[in-house]
Enzyme design. Structure first.
Site, PDB file in Angstrom:
ATOM      1  N   CYS A  47      50.813  16.110   0.883  1.00 37.90           N
ATOM      2  CA  CYS A  47      51.680  15.687   1.843  1.00 37.90           C
ATOM      3  C   CYS A  47      52.227  13.990   1.678  1.00 37.90           C
ATOM      4  O   CYS A  47      51.396  13.403   0.969  1.00 37.90           O
ATOM      5  CB  CYS A  47      50.905  15.827   3.344  1.00 37.90           C
ATOM      6  SG  CYS A  47      51.836  15.136   4.584  1.00 37.90           S
ATOM      7  N   ASP A  49      52.138  11.673   3.679  1.00 38.75           N
ATOM      8  CA  ASP A  49      51.350  10.762   4.538  1.00 38.75           C
ATOM      9  C   ASP A  49      50.623  10.123   3.674  1.00 38.75           C
ATOM     10  O   ASP A  49      50.144  10.092   2.747  1.00 38.75           O
ATOM     11  CB  ASP A  49      50.218  11.877   5.075  1.00 38.75           C
ATOM     12  CG  ASP A  49      49.555  10.994   6.384  1.00 38.75           C
ATOM     13  OD1 ASP A  49      48.989  10.068   6.414  1.00 38.75           O
ATOM     14  OD2 ASP A  49      49.955  11.650   7.470  1.00 38.75           O
ATOM     15  N   ARG A  51      47.982   8.564   4.252  1.00 38.87           N
ATOM     16  CA  ARG A  51      46.481   8.424   4.396  1.00 38.87           C
ATOM     17  C   ARG A  51      45.798   9.301   3.123  1.00 38.87           C
ATOM     18  O   ARG A  51      44.804   9.127   3.304  1.00 38.87           O
ATOM     19  CB  ARG A  51      46.357   8.845   5.846  1.00 38.87           C
ATOM     20  CG  ARG A  51      46.696   7.833   7.080  1.00 38.87           C
ATOM     21  CD  ARG A  51      46.323   8.536   8.222  1.00 38.87           C
ATOM     22  NE  ARG A  51      47.201   9.605   8.415  1.00 38.87           N
ATOM     23  CZ  ARG A  51      47.086  10.622   9.411  1.00 38.87           C
ATOM     24  NH1 ARG A  51      46.332  10.552  10.319  1.00 38.87           N
ATOM     25  NH2 ARG A  51      47.935  11.618   9.505  1.00 38.87           N
ATOM     26  N   HIS A 103      46.497  18.456   4.894  1.00 35.97           N
ATOM     27  CA  HIS A 103      45.233  17.571   5.547  1.00 35.97           C
ATOM     28  C   HIS A 103      45.343  17.884   7.036  1.00 35.97           C
ATOM     29  O   HIS A 103      46.422  17.940   7.569  1.00 35.97           O
ATOM     30  CB  HIS A 103      45.568  16.120   5.322  1.00 35.97           C
ATOM     31  CG  HIS A 103      46.835  15.614   5.873  1.00 35.97           C
ATOM     32  ND1 HIS A 103      46.832  14.848   6.829  1.00 35.97           N
ATOM     33  CD2 HIS A 103      48.235  15.522   5.446  1.00 35.97           C
ATOM     34  CE1 HIS A 103      48.054  14.424   7.537  1.00 35.97           C
ATOM     35  NE2 HIS A 103      49.009  14.944   6.321  1.00 35.97           N
ATOM     36  N   CYS A 106      48.146  16.586  10.477  1.00 32.94           N
ATOM     37  CA  CYS A 106      49.239  16.620   9.850  1.00 32.94           C
ATOM     38  C   CYS A 106      50.394  16.609  10.750  1.00 32.94           C
ATOM     39  O   CYS A 106      50.528  17.303  11.608  1.00 32.94           O
ATOM     40  CB  CYS A 106      49.470  17.593   8.791  1.00 32.94           C
ATOM     41  SG  CYS A 106      51.282  17.783   7.893  1.00 32.94           S
TER      42      CYS A 106
END
Length: 214
Positions: A47, A49, A51, A103, A106
């Site tokens: 992803c 993202d 993080r 994750h 999400c």
């Protein structure tokens, strides 16, 4: 006086200077080797993202993981960006493992369970809504919204693994006896754990007859 934008940009420049100093003082010669080329054994499709950085999560060093990331780690057969990365990783770099990594928590998956519009991303989220459609009965039976989202995260990873395995790129690698395994995993951001979803494929034998090329 520096603006907030200038300060945040200067932080990037300062961080790069620290990194350059680290590279300069490294005595392992690995950066000199990396400058000559890469030889990763892993393709990570994760992803976008911020993080979930692949190297930190897997404890790997620069040059060890080839990475492609998009919203909610989606792998669809019409995405030429993903297919180009996949083709290069499999046929040029000869990676041995492909990891599709979702994750928990999400935002893309959570948004796909909503009826709200978010913009152009709605068209991308339709791919995840299709995963929901395949598993609607199970998802709808979950009452807690966080658990509902996290279960769809897991199911989305499984579906994207399957999508990868049905590409001509992966199937031709298997046809040519190239060692290649496709794995599905989910990251727990809070603990850092990378959770194996036990949906690994190393051949097309269990894909179903209409998906497995001869």
């Amino acid at each position: 006086m520096c603006s907030e934008l200038e300060l945040s940009f200067n932080k990037i420049i300062d961080g790069n200077k620290e990194w350059m100093e680290f590279v300069k003082n490294d005595t392992s010669q690995r950066f000199q080797q990396l400058a000559k080329g890469q030889n990763p054994e892993i393709l990570w499709i994760g992803c976008a993202d911020s993080r979930v950085p692949a190297n930190e999560i897997t404890g790997t060093k620069p040059g060890e993981v080839f990475v492609h990331r998009n919203i909610a780690n989606v792998c669809v057969h019409s995405d030429m960006n993903m297919l180009s990365v996949l083709d290069y990783a499999v046929n040029v770099l000869k990676v041995k493992h492909i990891i599709v990594a979702g994750h928990y928590g999400c935002g893309g998956v959570a948004a796909s369970l909503s009826r709200n519009q978010f913009g152009i991303i709605d068209n991308w989220l339709c791919h995840i809504k299709d995963v929901y459609r395949l598993h609607a009965k199970e998802i709808d039976n979950i009452q807690d919204q966080e658990e509902k989202t996290n279960r769809l995260v897991e199911l989305n990873v499984e579906e994207q693994v399957f999508n990868l395995c049905t590409t001509s790129i992966v199937q031709n690698a298997w046809k040519n006896d190239q060692p290649l395994a496709v794995h599905g995993m989910v990251i727990n951001i809070g603990s850092g754990e990378l959770i194996n979803q036990n949906c690994t494929f190393t051949s097309n034998e269990s894909l179903g007859k209409v998906f497995a090329y001869k």
